[in-house]
Write a protein that holds these residues in place. Structure first.
Motif, PDB file in Angstrom:
ATOM      1  N   PHE A   1       0.713  -1.225   0.194  1.00 24.80           N
ATOM      2  CA  PHE A   1      -0.115  -0.098  -0.088  1.00 24.80           C
ATOM      3  C   PHE A   1       0.860   1.320  -0.045  1.00 24.80           C
ATOM      4  CE2 PHE A   1      -2.183   3.360   2.208  1.00 24.80           C
ATOM      5  CZ  PHE A   1      -3.294   3.600   1.473  1.00 24.80           C
ATOM      6  N   VAL A   2       1.826   1.356   0.697  1.00 24.82           N
ATOM      7  CA  VAL A   2       2.799   2.566   1.018  1.00 24.82           C
ATOM      8  C   VAL A   2       3.616   2.559  -0.410  1.00 24.82           C
ATOM      9  CG1 VAL A   2       4.803   3.546   2.128  1.00 24.82           C
ATOM     10  CG2 VAL A   2       2.963   2.345   3.438  1.00 24.82           C
ATOM     11  N   ALA A   3       3.919   1.708  -1.011  1.00 22.08           N
ATOM     12  CA  ALA A   3       4.885   1.609  -2.168  1.00 22.08           C
ATOM     13  C   ALA A   3       3.852   1.958  -3.229  1.00 22.08           C
ATOM     14  CB  ALA A   3       5.349   0.352  -2.669  1.00 22.08           C
ATOM     15  N   ALA A   4       2.547   1.601  -3.365  1.00 21.60           N
ATOM     16  CA  ALA A   4       1.686   2.207  -4.448  1.00 21.60           C
ATOM     17  C   ALA A   4       1.263   3.776  -4.285  1.00 21.60           C
ATOM     18  CB  ALA A   4       0.228   1.201  -4.523  1.00 21.60           C
ATOM     19  N   LEU A   5       1.031   3.976  -3.143  1.00 15.93           N
ATOM     20  CA  LEU A   5       0.742   5.332  -2.773  1.00 15.93           C
ATOM     21  C   LEU A   5       1.983   6.275  -3.027  1.00 15.93           C
ATOM     22  CD1 LEU A   5      -0.982   7.468  -1.651  1.00 15.93           C
ATOM     23  CD2 LEU A   5       0.118   6.882   0.719  1.00 15.93           C
ATOM     24  N   THR A   6       3.131   6.018  -2.802  1.00 16.67           N
ATOM     25  CA  THR A   6       4.361   6.873  -3.122  1.00 16.67           C
ATOM     26  C   THR A   6       4.339   7.048  -4.601  1.00 16.67           C
ATOM     27  OG1 THR A   6       5.259   5.853  -1.205  1.00 16.67           O
ATOM     28  CG2 THR A   6       6.824   7.014  -2.653  1.00 16.67           C
ATOM     29  N   TYR A   7       4.384   5.850  -5.383  1.00 15.91           N
ATOM     30  CA  TYR A   7       4.701   5.754  -6.685  1.00 15.91           C
ATOM     31  C   TYR A   7       3.333   6.717  -7.415  1.00 15.91           C
ATOM     32  CZ  TYR A   7       8.306   2.295  -6.929  1.00 15.91           C
ATOM     33  OH  TYR A   7       9.493   1.886  -6.761  1.00 15.91           O
ATOM     34  N   HIS A   8       2.377   6.600  -6.911  1.00 17.88           N
ATOM     35  CA  HIS A   8       0.985   7.421  -7.622  1.00 17.88           C
ATOM     36  C   HIS A   8       1.348   8.632  -7.110  1.00 17.88           C
ATOM     37  CE1 HIS A   8      -1.622   3.692  -7.476  1.00 17.88           C
ATOM     38  NE2 HIS A   8      -0.862   3.501  -8.382  1.00 17.88           N
ATOM     39  N   THR A   9       1.738   9.408  -6.027  1.00 15.89           N
ATOM     40  CA  THR A   9       2.010  10.492  -5.604  1.00 15.89           C
ATOM     41  C   THR A   9       2.920  11.318  -6.339  1.00 15.89           C
ATOM     42  OG1 THR A   9       1.076   9.997  -3.297  1.00 15.89           O
ATOM     43  CG2 THR A   9       2.335  12.128  -3.764  1.00 15.89           C
TER      44      THR A   9
ATOM     45  N   TYR B   1       4.036  10.126  -9.325  1.00 13.85           N
ATOM     46  CA  TYR B   1       3.419  10.343 -10.804  1.00 13.85           C
ATOM     47  C   TYR B   1       2.248  11.595 -10.878  1.00 13.85           C
ATOM     48  CZ  TYR B   1       0.823   9.310 -15.063  1.00 13.85           C
ATOM     49  OH  TYR B   1       0.236   9.458 -16.408  1.00 13.85           O
ATOM     50  N   ASP B   2       1.628  11.740  -9.830  1.00 12.96           N
ATOM     51  CA  ASP B   2       0.668  12.951  -9.742  1.00 12.96           C
ATOM     52  C   ASP B   2       1.664  14.157 -10.029  1.00 12.96           C
ATOM     53  OD1 ASP B   2      -1.282  11.289  -9.532  1.00 12.96           O
ATOM     54  OD2 ASP B   2      -1.690  11.672  -7.393  1.00 12.96           O
ATOM     55  N   VAL B   3       2.856  14.268  -9.364  1.00 10.39           N
ATOM     56  CA  VAL B   3       3.598  15.765  -9.592  1.00 10.39           C
ATOM     57  C   VAL B   3       4.170  15.734 -10.706  1.00 10.39           C
ATOM     58  CG1 VAL B   3       5.478  16.789  -8.585  1.00 10.39           C
ATOM     59  CG2 VAL B   3       3.897  15.588  -6.880  1.00 10.39           C
TER      60      VAL B   3
ATOM     61  N   ARG C   1       3.157  14.478 -13.582  1.00 12.20           N
ATOM     62  CA  ARG C   1       2.316  14.371 -14.640  1.00 12.20           C
ATOM     63  C   ARG C   1       1.961  16.233 -14.498  1.00 12.20           C
ATOM     64  NH1 ARG C   1      -3.165  14.717 -13.641  1.00 12.20           N
ATOM     65  NH2 ARG C   1      -3.010  13.495 -11.530  1.00 12.20           N
ATOM     66  N   ARG C   2       1.661  16.725 -13.428  1.00  8.09           N
ATOM     67  CA  ARG C   2       1.347  18.052 -13.503  1.00  8.09           C
ATOM     68  C   ARG C   2       2.520  19.231 -14.068  1.00  8.09           C
ATOM     69  NH1 ARG C   2      -0.949  16.755  -8.629  1.00  8.09           N
ATOM     70  NH2 ARG C   2       0.781  17.824  -7.155  1.00  8.09           N
ATOM     71  N   ARG C   3       3.808  18.576 -13.584  1.00  9.06           N
ATOM     72  CA  ARG C   3       4.927  19.408 -13.741  1.00  9.06           C
ATOM     73  C   ARG C   3       5.233  19.333 -14.961  1.00  9.06           C
ATOM     74  NH1 ARG C   3       8.481  20.050  -8.746  1.00  9.06           N
ATOM     75  NH2 ARG C   3       6.527  21.284  -8.042  1.00  9.06           N
ATOM     76  N   TYR C   4       5.420  17.922 -15.449  1.00 10.89           N
ATOM     77  CA  TYR C   4       6.286  17.524 -16.765  1.00 10.89           C
ATOM     78  C   TYR C   4       5.018  16.906 -17.672  1.00 10.89           C
ATOM     79  CZ  TYR C   4       9.837  18.211 -13.386  1.00 10.89           C
ATOM     80  OH  TYR C   4      11.058  18.651 -12.741  1.00 10.89           O
ATOM     81  N   PRO C   5       4.113  17.457 -18.291  1.00 11.68           N
ATOM     82  CA  PRO C   5       3.160  16.932 -19.070  1.00 11.68           C
ATOM     83  C   PRO C   5       3.574  16.181 -20.031  1.00 11.68           C
ATOM     84  CG  PRO C   5       3.062  19.355 -19.322  1.00 11.68           C
ATOM     85  CD  PRO C   5       4.052  19.200 -18.375  1.00 11.68           C
ATOM     86  N   GLU C   6       4.457  16.610 -20.821  1.00 13.03           N
ATOM     87  CA  GLU C   6       5.264  15.922 -22.318  1.00 13.03           C
ATOM     88  C   GLU C   6       5.665  14.546 -21.505  1.00 13.03           C
ATOM     89  OE1 GLU C   6       4.655  16.631 -25.169  1.00 13.03           O
ATOM     90  OE2 GLU C   6       3.571  18.545 -24.357  1.00 13.03           O
ATOM     91  N   ARG C   7       6.556  14.529 -20.578  1.00 14.84           N
ATOM     92  CA  ARG C   7       7.204  13.473 -20.079  1.00 14.84           C
ATOM     93  C   ARG C   7       6.070  12.350 -19.513  1.00 14.84           C
ATOM     94  NH1 ARG C   7      12.180  11.671 -17.891  1.00 14.84           N
ATOM     95  NH2 ARG C   7      13.011  13.347 -18.994  1.00 14.84           N
ATOM     96  N   ALA C   8       5.057  12.876 -18.989  1.00 12.35           N
ATOM     97  CA  ALA C   8       3.933  12.104 -18.632  1.00 12.35           C
ATOM     98  C   ALA C   8       3.166  11.509 -19.634  1.00 12.35           C
ATOM     99  CB  ALA C   8       2.997  12.810 -17.719  1.00 12.35           C
TER     100      ALA C   8
END
Length: 338
Positions: A96-104, A106-108, A110-117
């Motif tokens: 759960f912690v690993a998934a939460l960390t990776y998702h968080t 990715y959220d950052v 995705r917002r900061r680097y839209p082309e890379r996302a």
């Protein structure tokens, strides 16, 4: 209907054994200690490990504190719900912690680097749709490789653009290009590393978009947004309790943090107010508040129905409450500094 002890026993069985002390804790002090032990002994080391790995590949160093704080807030909120209410079980805290960390992270990104996302989404799609390629999960993250290498551990690898073949550089044929890249690497690679290689070879560049740091709770309710100051929050809670009952309800049912979820959990988590004390301030039973907890924050129509008022009356009450809080907290701050 099962008793409280029976219900707790059922939740202990359904959840990771690491969480048993938190679920079985008899009071708020014990819950706080159990939660602190889980965070510092299990969650924080894993988050640091993943963050260190991500920092070496895709994250800027100054992202780390923001992301770690967001992970902590989300994790604490989830574990607190688990301790207080019957909630979806966490069968493996590590997962759960690993998934939460990776998702968080990715959220950052995705917002900061839209082309890379967008590139990462494209790469993951290709890996799952090209029959000669594969993607699988390991404890270090998602791994990409040739189908015949599926399941193997990844290795660190890079490609010099000067030595890349024309096929690897053909961004308009990404499936063939990724296959050529993976064959040239000769071993599986983390998906994030593959995205970094593809971005370099295909000249995918993002203009860094600076983010405004969002308040952890409603800025209209906490004017100075100083969550690190327990004294400030305690003073704020005292001022909220001094409001008229309809103002308190219009405010507290609506207060939310940067994720759009109820910020009441923060007051309970920090021990500034217990669930029973919040219920008392809202002039309802703790059982009724617990039933509403998962629906918080409420929209104005729901608050109006709960209080027997109109939507406009709720808006007016909350506006008056915020104005009073701003005045009172500003005055207290002035007195503190004088």
């Amino acid at each position: 209907m099962p008793t409280l002890s029976e219900e707790r026993a059922q939740r202990v069985v359904a959840n990771d054994p690491i969480l048993a002390p938190l679920i079985e804790a008899p009071d708020e002090v014990s819950r706080g200690r159990a939660l602190e032990q889980i965070l510092f002994a299990v969650a924080h080391p894993l988050v640091r490990s993943i963050m260190t790995r991500a920092r070496s590949t895709v994250l800027r160093y100054d992202d780390a504190d923001d992301i770690a704080a967001t992970i902590d807030l989300r994790l604490v909120r989830r574990l607190q719900r688990l301790a207080l209410f019957e909630d979806d079980a966490v069968a493996s805290l590590i997962d759960f912690v690993a998934a939460l960390t990776y998702h968080t992270i990715y959220d950052v990104l995705r917002r900061r680097y839209p082309e890379r996302a967008r590139l990462k989404n494209r790469v993951r799609y290709i890996l799952t749709h090209n029959p000669r390629l594969a993607m699988w999960n390991t404890h270090t993250g998602a791994v990409a490789g040739l189908r015949e290498c599926s399941g193997r551990a990844p290795r660190r690898a890079a490609l010099d653009k000067r030595h890349a073949s024309p096929q690897m550089l053909t961004a308009n044929l990404p499936s063939d290009a990724l296959e050529a890249i993976l064959r040239a690497l000769g071993a599986p690679i983390l998906v994030d590393d593959l995205v970094a290689v593809a971005a370099d070879l295909w000249d995918v560049v993002d203009r860094v978009v600076p983010e405004r740091h969002a308040a952890a709770v409603d800025p209209a309710v906490l004017p100075d947004v100083r969550l690190e100051s327990r004294q400030y929050l305690e003073a704020l809670w005292d001022e909220i309790r001094a409001l008229r009952p309809p103002q308190r309800a219009a405010l507290l049912f609506h207060v939310r943090d940067a994720d759009g979820t109820s910020a009441l959990a923060l007051l309970v988590l920090l021990g500034i107010a217990s669930l029973h004390q919040v219920a008392e301030v809202l002039e309802m039973s703790a059982e009724r508040l617990a039933a509403l907890w998962h629906d918080l924050p409420l929209d104005d129509l729901a608050i109006a129905a709960t209080l027997g008022l109109t939507r406009q009356q709720v808006i007016n009450l909350r506006k008056a409450a915020r104005a009073r809080l701003s005045r009172r907290m500003a005055r207290a701050e002035g007195e503190r500094r004088s």
